[in-house]
Design an enzyme around this catalytic site. Structure first.
Site, PDB file in Angstrom:
ATOM      1  N   ASN A  74       0.831  -1.207   0.000  1.00 60.01           N
ATOM      2  CA  ASN A  74       0.000   0.000   0.000  1.00 60.01           C
ATOM      3  C   ASN A  74       0.862   1.253   0.000  1.00 60.01           C
ATOM      4  O   ASN A  74       1.970   1.271   0.552  1.00 60.01           O
ATOM      5  CB  ASN A  74      -1.010  -0.007   1.157  1.00 60.01           C
ATOM      6  N   VAL A  75       0.349   2.270  -0.666  1.00 58.29           N
ATOM      7  CA  VAL A  75       1.047   3.556  -0.795  1.00 58.29           C
ATOM      8  C   VAL A  75       0.041   4.641  -0.437  1.00 58.29           C
ATOM      9  O   VAL A  75      -0.898   4.901  -1.200  1.00 58.29           O
ATOM     10  CB  VAL A  75       1.584   3.772  -2.230  1.00 58.29           C
TER      11      VAL A  75
ATOM     12  N   CYS B 298      -4.249   0.811  -2.255  1.00 57.46           N
ATOM     13  CA  CYS B 298      -4.138  -0.470  -1.554  1.00 57.46           C
ATOM     14  C   CYS B 298      -3.041  -1.330  -2.202  1.00 57.46           C
ATOM     15  O   CYS B 298      -2.690  -1.144  -3.371  1.00 57.46           O
ATOM     16  CB  CYS B 298      -5.455  -1.229  -1.624  1.00 57.46           C
TER      17      CYS B 298
ATOM     18  N   GLU C 107      -3.304  -4.261  -3.233  1.00 59.58           N
ATOM     19  CA  GLU C 107      -3.843  -5.002  -4.372  1.00 59.58           C
ATOM     20  C   GLU C 107      -3.763  -4.173  -5.656  1.00 59.58           C
ATOM     21  O   GLU C 107      -3.569  -4.720  -6.747  1.00 59.58           O
ATOM     22  CB  GLU C 107      -5.303  -5.410  -4.128  1.00 59.58           C
TER      23      GLU C 107
ATOM     24  N   CYS D 277     -10.291  -5.298   0.535  1.00 58.43           N
ATOM     25  CA  CYS D 277     -11.432  -4.403   0.743  1.00 58.43           C
ATOM     26  C   CYS D 277     -12.391  -4.523  -0.447  1.00 58.43           C
ATOM     27  O   CYS D 277     -12.055  -5.129  -1.479  1.00 58.43           O
ATOM     28  CB  CYS D 277     -10.947  -2.964   0.929  1.00 58.43           C
TER      29      CYS D 277
ATOM     30  N   CYS E 255     -11.166  -3.249  -3.838  1.00 57.28           N
ATOM     31  CA  CYS E 255     -10.146  -4.128  -4.413  1.00 57.28           C
ATOM     32  C   CYS E 255     -10.748  -5.424  -4.941  1.00 57.28           C
ATOM     33  O   CYS E 255     -10.240  -5.987  -5.912  1.00 57.28           O
ATOM     34  CB  CYS E 255      -9.047  -4.402  -3.401  1.00 57.28           C
TER      35      CYS E 255
HETATM   36  N1  THU Z   1      -5.379  -1.676   2.645  1.00 55.34           N
HETATM   37  C1  THU Z   1      -4.859  -2.432   1.633  1.00 55.34           C
HETATM   38  O1  THU Z   1      -3.734  -2.201   1.177  1.00 55.34           O
HETATM   39  N2  THU Z   1      -5.627  -3.426   1.123  1.00 55.34           N
HETATM   40  C2  THU Z   1      -6.871  -3.752   1.572  1.00 55.34           C
HETATM   41  O2  THU Z   1      -7.524  -4.607   1.001  1.00 55.34           O
HETATM   42  C3  THU Z   1      -7.396  -3.107   2.779  1.00 55.34           C
HETATM   43  C4  THU Z   1      -6.678  -1.904   3.228  1.00 55.34           C
HETATM   44  C5  THU Z   1      -4.582  -0.554   3.148  1.00 55.34           C
HETATM   45  C6  THU Z   1      -5.141   0.784   2.794  1.00 55.34           C
HETATM   46  C7  THU Z   1      -4.550   1.660   3.865  1.00 55.34           C
HETATM   47  O3  THU Z   1      -3.278   2.111   3.423  1.00 55.34           O
HETATM   48  C8  THU Z   1      -4.358   0.739   5.050  1.00 55.34           C
HETATM   49  O4  THU Z   1      -4.527  -0.581   4.558  1.00 55.34           O
HETATM   50  C9  THU Z   1      -5.347   0.966   6.162  1.00 55.34           C
HETATM   51  O5  THU Z   1      -6.647   0.958   5.686  1.00 55.34           O
END
Ligand code: THU
Length: 159
Positions: free
Chosen positions: A68-69, A79, A81, A112, A115
């Site tokens: 995630n960035v 995210c 993904e 999420c 995603c």
């Molecule tokens: N996040 C993801 O990278 N993937 C997901 O499916 C759920 C949430 C990240 C987004 C954010 O940077 C952090 O988790 C907290 O929500």
């Protein structure tokens, strides 16, 4: 359609597609998880402090990863993904067969809602998602999903 090659050392064998495109793909969930954990170490998550890593097995045997960035404008955060899908496409394309997403504990994190829709476009309903129990089909995580067939139908039936 691309053909998959066998990936050895896996813990699960699945049959992809039917007819002459049928291929057996072996999924090494342990390796996918450790790739996802390695990717999570690169996460840029100063706002949520929730690093996430993801790793996908592509249908040609490639393993693509992402993290995630986040952004100071919170809603712009990406995210893990999303990063995986970008890596898949920019690394030569193809389809995802299996995906592992992990949080900072190294445990499976379920994608999420946004995603799940994104993953559908690059893995389809049969994409397998790692889970603390048994892997889940994306079709079960995103039932009655909006997909290309819906666009076709609306275009066809439009007065
Ligand atoms: N996040 C993801 O990278 N993937 C997901 O499916 C759920 C949430 C990240 C987004 C954010 O940077 C952090 O988790 C907290 O929500």
């Amino acid at each position: 359609m691309r053909k998959s090659r066998n990936v050895t050392g896996g813990t699960e064998c699945i049959q992809r597609w039917g007819g002459e495109d049928a291929m057996t793909v072996s999924i090494d969930w342990k390796a996918l998880r450790s790739n996802a954990i390695a990717a999570s170490k690169h996460a840029y998550a100063p706002y949520s402090e929730v690093p996430v890593g993801a790793a996908a097995l592509a249908d040609d045997g490639r393993v693509v990863t992402g993290c995630n960035v986040e952004n100071v404008s919170y809603g712009l955060g990406l995210c893990a993904e999303c990063a995986v899908v970008c890596a898949l496409i920019s690394g030569g394309g193809g389809r995802m067969v299996a995906l592992a997403v992990v949080d900072a504990t190294g445990g499976a994190l379920m994608p999420c809602g946004r995603c799940r829709q994104l993953l559908l476009g690059h893995g389809g309903p049969e994409l397998l998602i790692d889970h603390a129990g048994a892997p889940r089909r994306l079709a079960d995580l995103l039932p009655e999903a909006f997909g290309p067939a819906d666009l076709e139908r609306v275009r066809r039936e439009k007065p």
